[in-house]
Scaffold this motif. Structure first.
Motif, PDB file in Angstrom:
ATOM      1  N   CYS A 111       0.802  -1.229   0.000  1.00  0.00           N
ATOM      2  CA  CYS A 111       0.000   0.000   0.000  1.00  0.00           C
ATOM      3  C   CYS A 111       0.838   1.284   0.000  1.00  0.00           C
ATOM      4  CB  CYS A 111      -0.967   0.038   1.177  1.00  0.00           C
ATOM      5  SG  CYS A 111      -1.472  -1.546   1.829  1.00  0.00           S
ATOM      6  N   ASP A 160      -2.123  -7.846  -5.314  1.00  0.00           N
ATOM      7  CA  ASP A 160      -2.648  -6.682  -4.610  1.00  0.00           C
ATOM      8  C   ASP A 160      -3.115  -5.620  -5.597  1.00  0.00           C
ATOM      9  OD1 ASP A 160      -3.336  -5.295  -2.363  1.00  0.00           O
ATOM     10  OD2 ASP A 160      -1.319  -4.666  -1.822  1.00  0.00           O
ATOM     11  N   HIS A 162      -4.851  -1.323  -5.489  1.00  0.00           N
ATOM     12  CA  HIS A 162      -5.436  -0.196  -4.777  1.00  0.00           C
ATOM     13  C   HIS A 162      -6.199   0.655  -5.764  1.00  0.00           C
ATOM     14  CE1 HIS A 162      -2.134  -1.596  -2.227  1.00  0.00           C
ATOM     15  NE2 HIS A 162      -3.030  -1.398  -1.292  1.00  0.00           N
ATOM     16  N   HIS A 288      -8.555  -1.145  -1.000  1.00  0.00           N
ATOM     17  CA  HIS A 288      -7.531  -2.199  -1.131  1.00  0.00           C
ATOM     18  C   HIS A 288      -8.287  -3.469  -1.496  1.00  0.00           C
ATOM     19  CE1 HIS A 288      -4.664  -0.135   1.886  1.00  0.00           C
ATOM     20  NE2 HIS A 288      -5.789   0.526   2.000  1.00  0.00           N
TER      21      HIS A 288
HETATM   22 ZN   LIG Z   1      -3.226  -2.242   0.566  1.00  0.00          ZN
END
Ligand SMILES: [Zn+2]
Length: 420
Positions: A111, A160, A162, A288
């Motif tokens: 992140c 992942d 965002h 997220h």
């Molecule tokens: Zn994250």
């Protein structure tokens, strides 16, 4: 009520399908004490499965409007002081490394890097929602006592993303992420045990901002409206509540595979801004989300859920060519080459490996076995046997390859019926 017999059955199934045991037997991954505990390496068969998953995820993200980035696995300690990881999460982080006057840390999440990439230039509301994805490395300082297999590791490859968006877009974006997760689970042939709204609990290390927690919790509740779920205290991230999609191993132990979070905290910590339609500066929201979580945990679960018989599109070997005698070896080799050209993973298993029956048994986890005898060879054909027991009439080799490649490309779970 558990009878002793059914308990034994559960225990046996748990042992038989244990991903550590199957991982060794199928030569998917292993560890070496010199590399260290919790740091497994991937053997060719396991790397093929992992690569198929990576390709799947990147393609699904590309189609869903994500842009991929790539960022380093290290960052300065200050970065994690700003993100809050240092205060709230340092027990799970590796100790910092001194480098001259600097201290760098193996990252505990992606992140902060993504927040900085968003901040790297001015942003306009026209760019939002900005969906930033990465399959990247992160690290967790698990104690050696709890390590084993692919489920508790110190080096993690995380799927992942965002999504930087306006407050008005956050619920739709989170909902779309949840749909992407559901679609992926269907393609992977797995079924989550439940959807969970993970809330803070007593005694946890959380960022103190009751108003933001309340707002994020309310939005996630909206995302989950119409979805069967349970609320669980004490499972939130340190910066906010999250939706966790739970899976269970054959022994019934639960863990989180996929997750969606709505975060107001990190945008504030990093001072993220965009220029709105009104010309003023506004703070974006960060959603997220992870479709399959870490590749390690995802593969561990897939091994256990399928007992090593992966869906054809991710199987380490998708097609095995079986010449009945020495005379058909050239035809079998040509068939393998045709499969490889079509993007499939194929190998030849000739008479030197044993009788046909033994070779078919050896290939029991391979989705497609192509038997080639004198008749097939003379007609340029193959007789396919599917992993599920079906035997098909001989057909032209080109037709077989085309059909198998189309099924793999469509991530079909059935080995022969093309999904409508
Ligand atoms: Zn994250």
């Amino acid at each position: 009520m558990w009878s002793p017999a059914s308990l034994i059955f559960v225990r046996e199934r748990a042992t038989m399908n244990d991903h550590r045991k199957l991982g060794r037997e199928l030569e998917l991954f292993d560890t070496d004490p010199l590399i260290g505990a919790g740091l497994p390496y991937w053997l060719p068969a396991g790397a093929a499965v992992r690569q198929a998953l990576e390709d799947y995820v990147r393609e699904a993200e590309r189609r869903a409007g994500y842009q991929h980035v790539s960022s380093p696995v290290l960052g300065k300690k200050e970065l994690y002081q700003i993100s809050g990881h240092w205060d709230h999460y340092s027990d799970d982080m590796f100790p910092p490394m001194k480098l001259g006057a600097e201290e760098v840390v193996l990252r505990p999440s992606l992140c902060p890097h993504h927040a900085l990439i968003f901040r790297s230039r001015g942003r306009s509301y026209r760019e939002l929602p900005l969906r930033m994805a990465e399959l990247g490395g992160m690290y967790r300082s698990e104690l050696s006592g709890v390590l084993g297999g692919l489920t508790r590791v110190r080096a993690i490859q995380l799927n992942d993303a965002h999504i930087f968006c306006t407050l008005d877009q956050a619920v739709d974006e989170a909902r779309a992420a949840l749909e992407l997760i559901g679609h992926a689970h269907r393609d992977l042939g797995i079924r989550p045990v439940r959807y969970q709204l993970s809330l803070p609990g007593p005694g946890g290390k959380y960022v103190a901002n009751p108003e933001l927690w309340e707002r994020a919790g309310r939005l996630l509740g909206e995302v989950l409206s119409g979805v069967d779920h349970v609320a669980v205290e004490g499972e939130a991230a340190f910066y906010g509540p999250k939706i966790d999609v739970q899976i269970a191993d054959p022994a019934g132990r639960e863990s989180t595979l996929s997750t969606v979070q709505i975060d107001f905290h990190q945008p504030e910590r990093f001072g993220l801004e965009y220029t709105g339609a009104d010309g003023g500066r506004h703070r974006p929201v960060m959603v997220h989300r992870s479709i399959i979580g870490s590749l390690e945990r995802a593969v561990a679960h897939l091994i256990e859920a399928h007992g090593g018989a992966f869906p054809a599109w991710m199987a380490p070997v998708q097609v095995v060519a079986l010449p009945i005698s020495e005379a058909e070896i050239p035809d079998a080799a040509a068939f393998v080459a045709r499969c490889v050209d079509a993007g499939l993973r194929a190998r030849l298993s000739g008479p030197e490996a044993g009788g046909l029956g033994a070779r078919i048994r050896d290939a029991r986890l391979v989705p497609y076995s192509a038997v080639i005898g004198a008749r097939e060879a003379s007609e340029g054909g193959v007789a396919l046997r599917l992993r599920d027991g079906r035997r098909l009439d001989a057909m032209p080799a080109a037709e077989a390859v085309q059909r198998i490649a189309a099924l793999a490309g469509a991530h079909a779970l059935d080995l022969w019926d093309v999904p409508g």
